[in-house]
Design a protein around this motif. Structure first.
Motif, PDB file in Angstrom:
ATOM      1  N   ASN A 120      -6.048 -12.263  31.105  1.00 12.66           N
ATOM      2  CA  ASN A 120      -6.086 -12.335  29.644  1.00 12.66           C
ATOM      3  C   ASN A 120      -4.731 -12.789  29.126  1.00 12.66           C
ATOM      4  O   ASN A 120      -3.768 -12.880  29.877  1.00 12.66           O
ATOM      5  N   PRO A 173       0.559 -17.168  29.989  1.00 14.59           N
ATOM      6  CA  PRO A 173       1.863 -16.598  30.323  1.00 14.59           C
ATOM      7  C   PRO A 173       2.148 -16.716  31.821  1.00 14.59           C
ATOM      8  O   PRO A 173       1.354 -16.296  32.654  1.00 14.59           O
ATOM      9  N   ALA A 206       1.459  -3.114  38.957  1.00 12.51           N
ATOM     10  CA  ALA A 206       0.446  -4.167  38.914  1.00 12.51           C
ATOM     11  C   ALA A 206       0.562  -4.982  40.194  1.00 12.51           C
ATOM     12  O   ALA A 206       1.662  -5.323  40.627  1.00 12.51           O
ATOM     13  N   PRO A 211      10.079 -14.941  31.590  1.00 11.14           N
ATOM     14  CA  PRO A 211       8.932 -15.730  31.143  1.00 11.14           C
ATOM     15  C   PRO A 211       9.297 -17.211  31.070  1.00 11.14           C
ATOM     16  O   PRO A 211      10.399 -17.568  30.642  1.00 11.14           O
ATOM     17  N   ALA A 213      -0.330 -14.617  34.387  1.00  8.65           N
ATOM     18  CA  ALA A 213      -1.214 -13.668  33.710  1.00  8.65           C
ATOM     19  C   ALA A 213      -2.576 -14.345  33.576  1.00  8.65           C
ATOM     20  O   ALA A 213      -2.820 -15.067  32.622  1.00  8.65           O
ATOM     21  N   LEU A 223      -0.123  -8.526  41.753  1.00  9.12           N
ATOM     22  CA  LEU A 223      -0.291  -9.878  41.230  1.00  9.12           C
ATOM     23  C   LEU A 223      -0.249 -10.891  42.368  1.00  9.12           C
ATOM     24  O   LEU A 223       0.429 -10.667  43.375  1.00  9.12           O
ATOM     25  N   ARG A 243      -2.487 -11.453  27.127  1.00  8.09           N
ATOM     26  CA  ARG A 243      -1.373 -10.521  27.009  1.00  8.09           C
ATOM     27  C   ARG A 243      -1.620  -9.253  27.821  1.00  8.09           C
ATOM     28  O   ARG A 243      -1.806  -8.172  27.263  1.00  8.09           O
ATOM     29  N   PRO A 244      -1.600  -9.353  29.151  1.00 12.35           N
ATOM     30  CA  PRO A 244      -1.798  -8.130  29.937  1.00 12.35           C
ATOM     31  C   PRO A 244      -0.634  -7.165  29.719  1.00 12.35           C
ATOM     32  O   PRO A 244       0.466  -7.560  29.332  1.00 12.35           O
ATOM     33  N   GLN A 245      -0.892  -5.905  29.982  1.00  7.17           N
ATOM     34  CA  GLN A 245       0.123  -4.877  29.753  1.00  7.17           C
ATOM     35  C   GLN A 245       1.391  -5.147  30.552  1.00  7.17           C
ATOM     36  O   GLN A 245       2.497  -4.970  30.031  1.00  7.17           O
ATOM     37  N   TRP A 246       1.271  -5.555  31.818  1.00  4.11           N
ATOM     38  CA  TRP A 246       2.476  -5.783  32.616  1.00  4.11           C
ATOM     39  C   TRP A 246       3.342  -6.874  31.978  1.00  4.11           C
ATOM     40  O   TRP A 246       4.567  -6.757  31.977  1.00  4.11           O
ATOM     41  N   TYR A 247       2.705  -7.900  31.438  1.00  3.70           N
ATOM     42  CA  TYR A 247       3.452  -8.994  30.818  1.00  3.70           C
ATOM     43  C   TYR A 247       4.165  -8.503  29.556  1.00  3.70           C
ATOM     44  O   TYR A 247       5.348  -8.773  29.350  1.00  3.70           O
ATOM     45  N   ARG A 248       3.445  -7.763  28.739  1.00  2.00           N
ATOM     46  CA  ARG A 248       4.046  -7.235  27.512  1.00  2.00           C
ATOM     47  C   ARG A 248       5.203  -6.299  27.838  1.00  2.00           C
ATOM     48  O   ARG A 248       6.214  -6.276  27.138  1.00  2.00           O
TER      49      ARG A 248
END
Length: 158
Positions: free
Chosen positions: A69, A149, A49, A100, A66, A51, A71-76
């Motif tokens: 949105n 996030p 990703a 985080p 983030a 950023l 809960r982006p995939q990279w954050y999760r």
């Protein structure tokens, strides 16, 4: 939806800088953008990703938000596996730990970013508030910045 928002949701456009970083062109972005290499939380596959660096509290710490949105995939993914690789400026594949931030610290970082980069914030704020304000209201949160996030990347390589 305005043009900037539509472009930010265009997968091919958002992913294009990944290839620049992977061939060594990350230096073109200076320290403003970084490539985050992380592991998929279910597959274990390498994921990438690009950023925006929204803060640099210390030379070995980078802050990313983030923004598109909740809960982006990279954050999760970094919640599950915080050991990542970061390419930024001339540094390539530096080992880092993704941490985080708690809601108060995240809100403070967003305020700092808005103060330091008012033009960029004017564009980003429209995108972030589109999802963050309704989410904050649904959670009974008075300050929408507390639901965004924000992650601090601590570089481990000297």
């Amino acid at each position: 939806m305005d043009l900037a928002t539509r472009l930010l949701h265009s997968r091919w456009l958002v992913r294009a800088p990944i290839w620049l970083f992977r061939i060594g062109g990350g230096v073109l972005f200076g320290g403003r953008l970084l490539l985050l290499q992380h592991r998929g939380r279910t597959t274990g596959a390498r994921r990438f990703a690009v950023l925006e660096v929204s803060g640099r509290p210390d030379p070995d710490r980078l802050v990313v938000v983030a923004g598109l949105n909740a809960r982006p995939q990279w954050y999760r993914n970094v919640l599950v596996e915080p050991r990542v690789l970061v390419s930024v400026g001339r540094r390539r594949d530096a080992r880092a730990l993704a941490e985080p931030l708690d809601p108060d610290a995240a809100a403070a970082r967003l305020r700092e970013y808005a103060d330091q980069h008012p033009a960029a914030w004017a564009r980003l704020e429209q995108v972030v508030t589109a999802w963050a304000v309704p989410l904050a209201a649904a959670q009974g949160e008075r300050d929408w910045r507390r639901v965004v996030p924000v992650v601090e990347l601590r570089l481990l390589d000297g």
